[in-house]
Design a protein around this motif. Structure first.
Motif, PDB file in Angstrom:
ATOM      1  N   ILE A 221      13.789 -36.107 -36.009  1.00 20.36           N
ATOM      2  CA  ILE A 221      14.274 -35.415 -34.819  1.00 20.36           C
ATOM      3  C   ILE A 221      15.785 -35.266 -34.872  1.00 20.36           C
ATOM      4  O   ILE A 221      16.327 -34.204 -34.544  1.00 20.36           O
ATOM      5  N   ALA A 222      16.493 -36.311 -35.307  1.00 20.15           N
ATOM      6  CA  ALA A 222      17.953 -36.236 -35.422  1.00 20.15           C
ATOM      7  C   ALA A 222      18.362 -35.132 -36.384  1.00 20.15           C
ATOM      8  O   ALA A 222      19.275 -34.351 -36.095  1.00 20.15           O
ATOM      9  N   GLU A 223      17.689 -35.050 -37.502  1.00 20.45           N
ATOM     10  CA  GLU A 223      18.016 -34.037 -38.505  1.00 20.45           C
ATOM     11  C   GLU A 223      17.731 -32.625 -38.003  1.00 20.45           C
ATOM     12  O   GLU A 223      18.575 -31.723 -38.112  1.00 20.45           O
ATOM     13  N   VAL A 224      16.563 -32.439 -37.425  1.00 22.76           N
ATOM     14  CA  VAL A 224      16.157 -31.107 -36.980  1.00 22.76           C
ATOM     15  C   VAL A 224      17.003 -30.641 -35.795  1.00 22.76           C
ATOM     16  O   VAL A 224      17.443 -29.488 -35.756  1.00 22.76           O
ATOM     17  N   THR A 225      17.265 -31.537 -34.844  1.00 23.55           N
ATOM     18  CA  THR A 225      18.044 -31.113 -33.681  1.00 23.55           C
ATOM     19  C   THR A 225      19.486 -30.792 -34.055  1.00 23.55           C
ATOM     20  O   THR A 225      20.092 -29.900 -33.456  1.00 23.55           O
ATOM     21  N   ALA A 226      20.046 -31.487 -35.043  1.00 25.61           N
ATOM     22  CA  ALA A 226      21.405 -31.161 -35.498  1.00 25.61           C
ATOM     23  C   ALA A 226      21.443 -29.743 -36.059  1.00 25.61           C
ATOM     24  O   ALA A 226      22.348 -28.964 -35.744  1.00 25.61           O
ATOM     25  N   SER A 227      20.461 -29.393 -36.868  1.00 24.95           N
ATOM     26  CA  SER A 227      20.399 -28.036 -37.435  1.00 24.95           C
ATOM     27  C   SER A 227      20.181 -26.989 -36.358  1.00 24.95           C
ATOM     28  O   SER A 227      20.820 -25.936 -36.365  1.00 24.95           O
ATOM     29  N   LEU A 228      19.282 -27.278 -35.436  1.00 34.29           N
ATOM     30  CA  LEU A 228      19.010 -26.317 -34.368  1.00 34.29           C
ATOM     31  C   LEU A 228      20.214 -26.158 -33.441  1.00 34.29           C
ATOM     32  O   LEU A 228      20.490 -25.051 -32.964  1.00 34.29           O
ATOM     33  N   ALA A 229      20.952 -27.231 -33.197  1.00 29.62           N
ATOM     34  CA  ALA A 229      22.155 -27.140 -32.356  1.00 29.62           C
ATOM     35  C   ALA A 229      23.194 -26.243 -33.015  1.00 29.62           C
ATOM     36  O   ALA A 229      23.855 -25.443 -32.335  1.00 29.62           O
ATOM     37  N   GLN A 230      23.348 -26.356 -34.329  1.00 26.36           N
ATOM     38  CA  GLN A 230      24.285 -25.484 -35.038  1.00 26.36           C
ATOM     39  C   GLN A 230      23.862 -24.022 -34.909  1.00 26.36           C
ATOM     40  O   GLN A 230      24.697 -23.137 -34.699  1.00 26.36           O
ATOM     41  N   LEU A 231      22.576 -23.773 -35.031  1.00 30.07           N
ATOM     42  CA  LEU A 231      22.061 -22.410 -34.882  1.00 30.07           C
ATOM     43  C   LEU A 231      22.331 -21.898 -33.472  1.00 30.07           C
ATOM     44  O   LEU A 231      22.797 -20.764 -33.296  1.00 30.07           O
ATOM     45  N   ALA A 232      22.058 -22.710 -32.473  1.00 30.93           N
ATOM     46  CA  ALA A 232      22.294 -22.307 -31.089  1.00 30.93           C
ATOM     47  C   ALA A 232      23.777 -22.043 -30.849  1.00 30.93           C
ATOM     48  O   ALA A 232      24.143 -21.059 -30.190  1.00 30.93           O
ATOM     49  N   GLN A 233      24.633 -22.889 -31.393  1.00 33.39           N
ATOM     50  CA  GLN A 233      26.068 -22.706 -31.224  1.00 33.39           C
ATOM     51  C   GLN A 233      26.537 -21.392 -31.861  1.00 33.39           C
ATOM     52  O   GLN A 233      27.316 -20.651 -31.267  1.00 33.39           O
ATOM     53  N   ARG A 234      26.051 -21.124 -33.068  1.00 34.04           N
ATOM     54  CA  ARG A 234      26.435 -19.905 -33.772  1.00 34.04           C
ATOM     55  C   ARG A 234      26.083 -18.654 -32.974  1.00 34.04           C
ATOM     56  O   ARG A 234      26.774 -17.645 -33.034  1.00 34.04           O
ATOM     57  N   HIS A 235      25.015 -18.731 -32.204  1.00 33.70           N
ATOM     58  CA  HIS A 235      24.558 -17.572 -31.440  1.00 33.70           C
ATOM     59  C   HIS A 235      24.936 -17.663 -29.962  1.00 33.70           C
ATOM     60  O   HIS A 235      24.400 -16.922 -29.135  1.00 33.70           O
TER      61      HIS A 235
ATOM     62  N   TYR B 248      23.767 -27.497 -26.004  1.00 33.72           N
ATOM     63  CA  TYR B 248      23.998 -28.749 -25.288  1.00 33.72           C
ATOM     64  C   TYR B 248      22.755 -29.649 -25.302  1.00 33.72           C
ATOM     65  O   TYR B 248      22.835 -30.833 -25.632  1.00 33.72           O
ATOM     66  N   LEU B 249      21.623 -29.081 -24.960  1.00 34.15           N
ATOM     67  CA  LEU B 249      20.388 -29.872 -24.900  1.00 34.15           C
ATOM     68  C   LEU B 249      19.995 -30.417 -26.279  1.00 34.15           C
ATOM     69  O   LEU B 249      19.565 -31.568 -26.408  1.00 34.15           O
ATOM     70  N   LEU B 250      20.152 -29.598 -27.291  1.00 33.01           N
ATOM     71  CA  LEU B 250      19.817 -30.048 -28.645  1.00 33.01           C
ATOM     72  C   LEU B 250      20.768 -31.143 -29.116  1.00 33.01           C
ATOM     73  O   LEU B 250      20.347 -32.103 -29.764  1.00 33.01           O
ATOM     74  N   ARG B 251      22.037 -31.029 -28.777  1.00 33.21           N
ATOM     75  CA  ARG B 251      22.988 -32.084 -29.130  1.00 33.21           C
ATOM     76  C   ARG B 251      22.676 -33.376 -28.400  1.00 33.21           C
ATOM     77  O   ARG B 251      22.814 -34.468 -28.955  1.00 33.21           O
TER      78      ARG B 251
END
Length: 69
Positions: A26-40, A47-50
């Motif tokens: 979960i830590a690994e996946v949410t870090a990647s998804l947070a970066q994707l959300a930030q980029r867009h 915020y929620l993913l972080r």
């Protein structure tokens, strides 16, 4: 589409053996998804993913601390 998502969920569940492994994934996946959300510029999702990422890391940190005692 929901059927394919259900199959993926079962595959992930089968590969995760314990709560610590789940938290690490979960830590690994949410870090990647947070970066994707930030980029867009998806600020609330970022915020929620972080927050989820921090919670998973905190779980791992506390578990490793308990193992040392």
């Amino acid at each position: 589409m929901a059927k394919a998502a259900d199959n993926r969920d079962l595959d992930v569940e089968a590969t995760v053996e314990d709560p610590d492994a789940a938290a690490a994934m979960i830590a690994e996946v949410t870090a990647s998804l947070a970066q994707l959300a930030q980029r867009h510029h998806l600020d609330m999702l970022d915020y929620l993913l972080r927050m989820a990422h921090l919670e998973a890391e905190e779980h791992l940190r506390l578990r490793s601390r308990h193992r040392l005692c």
